[in-house]
Design a protein around this motif. Structure first.
Motif, short mmCIF file in Angstrom:
data_model
loop_
_atom_site.label_atom_id
_atom_site.label_comp_id
_atom_site.label_asym_id
_atom_site.label_seq_id
_atom_site.Cartn_x
_atom_site.Cartn_y
_atom_site.Cartn_z
N VAL A 188 -64.35 -41.66 -37.55
CA VAL A 188 -65.30 -42.48 -38.72
C VAL A 188 -65.48 -43.81 -38.18
O VAL A 188 -64.65 -44.52 -38.29
CB VAL A 188 -65.09 -42.41 -40.14
N VAL B 130 -71.11 -45.79 -43.95
CA VAL B 130 -70.59 -44.96 -42.56
C VAL B 130 -71.81 -44.97 -41.65
O VAL B 130 -72.94 -44.64 -41.84
CB VAL B 130 -70.36 -43.61 -43.00
N VAL C 69 -69.97 -40.35 -37.80
CA VAL C 69 -68.57 -39.43 -37.75
C VAL C 69 -68.59 -38.62 -36.74
O VAL C 69 -69.56 -37.62 -36.43
CB VAL C 69 -68.72 -38.59 -39.07
#
Length: 339
Positions: free
Chosen positions: A107, A236, A239
């Motif tokens: 991540v 984020v 991923v």
């Protein structure tokens, strides 16, 4: 028992009776039949011994020396990597793997975050490790990998351990600078470089001790559906699933840094980056200016000791001692490394 010893025992047990039998037989055809059987029995014994010896040989781990790499390397296109990670995540099967433990994934965060912010981003996902560095303007700083099974507690504890090590490093640089004698150009340059290294180490120690905004990536393990949910969270950036990873001790994770937007290259911390090295009184920790020509590439990744395990553990926990990743060479601040 070795194959040679077994054959010698067979000879000692089989040959004397056969020899006596041959001596008692006068019939030529009988002698021929006995010799034929003796030859067949000897051949079978040799073949059986060879098969037994081969099956008795222990088989080693055929994966020794193999390293799986997840992330980017110098020269990679960052937009290309982000697109590839998104495509790999979308292609994961909805059903969980047969192991039921989920898939490892790297991540990458869009900015450097403090430990407490990680709780909102990763708090409900099993975490293995986090990656951090202190973004000092114009300076090279070390990338550290902190085992963090409990977020944010293990991250805070790991930062404190890094701070202690950095204090020791700064003191060592200062001692080396003081030990340099002479007033020539080479001696002055060496003292300046040692002093510079001490300043960087001291700034890193101050930042980590105050729980700086220094974390920029993490290794997690979850089902494809959970990983897709993590990818949709505001902080984020990507991923990157790694279903091929089964052992963390044979995997190298190299996430892109938040400031890398086009091509992966050694970063140069500059501009209005907030100074994370405040000493708590509003005064930044002293940092010597970077010597001319010095690289701003971060130092190799260094793993700190693993924290106590909790109820959520990855399949392969981080080793309990200080270690470098397979492609690292150890801690190397900007100034010459102490010898």
């Amino acid at each position: 028992m070795r194959a040679g010893d077994l054959l010698r025992q067979l000879d000692q047990r089989l040959l004397p009776p056969l020899t006596r039998a041959v001596g008692r037989l006068n019939d030529r055809s009988a002698r021929f039949g006995v010799l034929t059987w003796a030859a067949l029995l000897s051949t079978a014994a040799v073949l059986g011994t060879a098969v037994w010896a081969a099956d008795d040989t222990p088989v080693g781990d055929r994966t020794v020396g193999e390293v799986t790499r997840v992330g980017v390397v110098d020269g990679d296109s960052v937009p290309g990597y982000l697109r590839s990670a998104a495509a790999d995540l979308a292609a994961l099967p909805t059903a969980a793997p047969a192991t039921g433990d989920g898939t490892y994934a790297l991540v990458t965060l869009g900015a450097y975050l403090p430990p407490q912010r990680l709780a909102a981003v990763l708090g409900d996902v099993p975490v293995s490790t986090v990656f951090g560095r202190v973004p000092l303007p114009g300076r090279q700083t070390e990338i550290v990998k902190i085992p963090a099974l409990r977020v944010p507690d293990d991250v805070v504890a790991g930062m404190e351990q890094v701070a202690v090590r950095k204090d020791t490093e700064a003191a060592d640089y200062r001692a080396r600078a003081a030990a340099v004698s002479g007033d020539g150009a080479a001696e002055r340059e060496l003292r300046e470089r040692y002093a510079s290294g001490a300043g960087v180490a001291a700034a890193e120690a101050a930042a980590y001790r105050t729980g700086c905004a220094c974390v920029y990536a993490a290794v997690v393990r979850a089902t494809p559906g959970v990983l897709r949910g993590v990818a949709a969270r505001p902080d984020v950036r990507a991923v990157d699933p790694a279903p091929e990873v089964y052992r963390l001790d044979r995997t190298v994770f190299t996430p892109p840094l938040p400031e890398q937007h086009d091509v992966v290259r050694p970063p140069a911390d500059s501009g209005p980056t907030p100074d994370p090295t405040s000493d708590g009184r509003g005064e930044p920790a002293p940092v010597s200016p970077a010597p001319m020509g010095e690289s701003s590439e971060p130092a190799p990744v260094v793993t700190i000791p693993s924290p106590e395990p909790s109820s959520v553990e990855p399949t392969e926990p981080a080793p309990p001692t200080v270690a470098t990743s397979p492609d690292a060479t150890g801690s190397a601040p900007l100034a010459p490394s102490p010898s």
